[in-house]
Motif scaffolding. Structure first.
Motif, short mmCIF file in Angstrom:
data_model
loop_
_atom_site.label_atom_id
_atom_site.label_comp_id
_atom_site.label_asym_id
_atom_site.label_seq_id
_atom_site.Cartn_x
_atom_site.Cartn_y
_atom_site.Cartn_z
N LEU A 115 -38.32 -18.07 87.60
CA LEU A 115 -36.92 -17.85 87.93
C LEU A 115 -36.88 -16.93 89.14
O LEU A 115 -37.71 -16.01 89.27
N LEU A 116 -35.92 -17.15 90.05
CA LEU A 116 -35.76 -16.31 91.22
C LEU A 116 -34.60 -15.35 90.99
O LEU A 116 -33.46 -15.77 90.81
N ARG A 137 -34.59 -24.89 90.90
CA ARG A 137 -35.02 -23.63 90.33
C ARG A 137 -33.89 -22.99 89.53
O ARG A 137 -32.71 -23.27 89.75
N THR A 138 -34.26 -22.12 88.63
CA THR A 138 -33.31 -21.28 87.93
C THR A 138 -33.21 -19.96 88.68
O THR A 138 -34.21 -19.45 89.18
N ALA A 139 -32.00 -19.40 88.77
CA ALA A 139 -31.81 -18.19 89.55
C ALA A 139 -30.92 -17.19 88.83
O ALA A 139 -30.05 -17.57 88.03
N LEU A 140 -31.15 -15.93 89.12
CA LEU A 140 -30.30 -14.83 88.68
C LEU A 140 -29.86 -14.09 89.93
O LEU A 140 -30.70 -13.57 90.67
N PHE A 141 -28.56 -14.05 90.18
CA PHE A 141 -28.03 -13.38 91.36
C PHE A 141 -27.29 -12.12 90.94
O PHE A 141 -26.35 -12.18 90.14
N TRP A 142 -27.70 -10.99 91.47
CA TRP A 142 -27.02 -9.72 91.28
C TRP A 142 -26.17 -9.42 92.50
O TRP A 142 -26.70 -9.36 93.62
N GLN A 143 -24.89 -9.22 92.32
CA GLN A 143 -23.96 -8.84 93.39
C GLN A 143 -24.29 -9.61 94.68
O GLN A 143 -24.54 -9.05 95.73
N PRO A 208 -23.49 -23.71 97.26
CA PRO A 208 -24.10 -24.55 96.24
C PRO A 208 -25.19 -25.44 96.82
O PRO A 208 -25.03 -26.02 97.90
N SER A 209 -26.28 -25.53 96.09
CA SER A 209 -27.45 -26.26 96.58
C SER A 209 -28.14 -26.97 95.43
O SER A 209 -28.19 -26.47 94.30
N SER A 210 -28.69 -28.12 95.72
CA SER A 210 -29.45 -28.86 94.72
C SER A 210 -30.75 -28.15 94.38
O SER A 210 -31.44 -28.53 93.42
N ALA A 211 -31.10 -27.11 95.15
CA ALA A 211 -32.32 -26.35 94.88
C ALA A 211 -32.16 -25.44 93.67
O ALA A 211 -33.15 -24.90 93.17
N VAL A 212 -30.94 -25.24 93.21
CA VAL A 212 -30.68 -24.42 92.02
C VAL A 212 -29.93 -25.27 91.01
O VAL A 212 -28.87 -25.82 91.32
N ASP A 213 -30.47 -25.38 89.81
CA ASP A 213 -29.78 -26.16 88.79
C ASP A 213 -29.19 -25.31 87.69
O ASP A 213 -28.28 -25.75 86.98
N ARG A 214 -29.67 -24.08 87.54
CA ARG A 214 -29.13 -23.15 86.55
C ARG A 214 -29.04 -21.77 87.18
O ARG A 214 -29.97 -21.33 87.87
N LEU A 215 -27.94 -21.08 86.93
CA LEU A 215 -27.68 -19.84 87.64
C LEU A 215 -26.93 -18.84 86.77
O LEU A 215 -25.97 -19.19 86.09
N ALA A 216 -27.40 -17.59 86.79
CA ALA A 216 -26.65 -16.47 86.22
C ALA A 216 -26.13 -15.64 87.38
O ALA A 216 -26.91 -15.21 88.24
N TRP A 217 -24.83 -15.41 87.41
CA TRP A 217 -24.18 -14.69 88.51
C TRP A 217 -23.56 -13.42 87.91
O TRP A 217 -22.62 -13.50 87.13
N LEU A 218 -24.10 -12.26 88.26
CA LEU A 218 -23.64 -11.00 87.68
C LEU A 218 -23.18 -10.04 88.77
O LEU A 218 -23.87 -9.86 89.78
N GLU A 219 -22.03 -9.43 88.52
CA GLU A 219 -21.47 -8.48 89.47
C GLU A 219 -21.20 -7.14 88.79
O GLU A 219 -21.00 -7.08 87.57
N ILE A 220 -21.18 -6.09 89.61
CA ILE A 220 -20.80 -4.75 89.17
C ILE A 220 -19.34 -4.52 89.56
O ILE A 220 -18.92 -4.86 90.67
N ALA A 221 -18.58 -3.95 88.64
CA ALA A 221 -17.18 -3.62 88.93
C ALA A 221 -16.86 -2.27 88.29
O ALA A 221 -17.55 -1.82 87.37
N SER A 222 -15.83 -1.64 88.79
CA SER A 222 -15.42 -0.35 88.23
C SER A 222 -14.35 -0.55 87.17
O SER A 222 -13.73 -1.61 87.08
#
Length: 283
Positions: A115-116, A137-143, A208-222
């Motif tokens: 996972l990236l 690929r599976t990805a985890l994106f932080w902010q 959006p890209s076919s290179a990523v099929d599963r994604l976790a998208w996480l953000e920080i908020a106040s």
């Protein structure tokens, strides 16, 4: 069984990988792993000083992932941290090569495609590496940074702000971009940025890209009721519309990648472990 009971024994190893890419040299790596991992992860750090501000959070998260059963490889990209080279000599393609180098090493060592996991501009590098690899690929994106152009513009503003404070008559951001486009290396906040790196960063888009099929998208908020930014919510909708499975969430915490003091966001660590354990993101 609670999360603490599911934790497993892990080890931490620091080493260098030789790079066969254009830049050559060695890349500093830190591996946190259980004896028999059920999945693997490559961490792609953010741009310039944000990398240093985020080291503590990245280390804590890597250990938490390892305790949850995953092998995590943190790699300092060319010219960054303890890796070979100078930041001012780095090109965008060098960083993409480094992510692939780390991925290949994990595949050879553990037999699973990693996972990236990217933070801020690291998400842009991670996506570019996934696209070059040519397999979903599976990805985890932080902010995640939506575009490299915005990252570059914000970075160049550090120089123009410093010039204003010093009372010097430097050019604005557009002048700096023109100088980069003309082949000049620019000094900004203690970092030298070369035209090749600036051009690659500016062209990068988190679309959006076919290179990523599963994604976790996480953000920080106040605040007590964190929510995705409007831009983040639109981006998540676009990824879903493109057929990507997306888990999205926002958690309370400090913007640790830019705070004056080193800070951590425990809620983000917990949310990331939960996301990794979901049916869609588990290896």
């Amino acid at each position: 069984m609670d999360a603490a009971a599911r934790r497993v024994a892990t080890t931490t190893d620091a080493f260098f990988l030789a790079s066969p890419g254009r830049a050559g040299g060695r890349r500093f790596c830190l591996l946190n792993a259980p004896a028999d991992p059920r999945g693997t992860i490559v961490y792609v750090h953010p741009f310039a000083e944000e990398m240093n501000k985020s080291r503590r959070m990245a280390a804590l998260q890597a250990r938490a992932f390892a305790a949850a059963g995953h092998a995590v490889l943190q790699v300092d990209l060319f010219g960054c941290g303890d890796s070979s080279g100078d930041f001012g000599d780095a090109a965008w393609d060098d960083w993409i090569d480094d992510v692939q180098l780390a991925s290949d090493w994990l595949v050879a060592r553990f037999g699973s495609t990693p996972l990236l996991w990217g933070l801020r501009a690291g998400c842009l590098v991670a996506l570019a590496a996934a696209e070059r690899a040519g397999e979903p690929r599976t990805a985890l994106f932080w902010q995640p940074a939506a575009s490299g152009k915005t990252v570059l513009q914000q970075f160049l503003r550090l120089r123009t702000a410093a010039e204003r404070l010093a009372g010097t008559s430097g050019g604005g951001v557009e002048d700096l971009r023109d100088r980069l486009a003309a082949g000049e290396t620019i000094d900004v906040a203690g970092y030298r940025i070369a035209p090749e790196l600036a051009a690659g960063l500016e062209a990068a888009r988190l679309e959006p890209s076919s290179a990523v099929d599963r994604l976790a998208w996480l953000e920080i908020a106040s605040g007590d009721h964190p929510a995705l930014t409007p831009a983040g919510a639109r981006a998540v909708d676009n990824w879903r519309a493109a057929g990507v499975e997306v888990d999205a969430d926002a958690v309370s915490g400090p913007a640790f990648w830019q705070t004056t003091e080193i800070e951590v966001a425990p809620a983000l660590i917990d949310a990331s472990v939960r996301a990794l354990g979901s049916a869609r993101l588990a290896a």
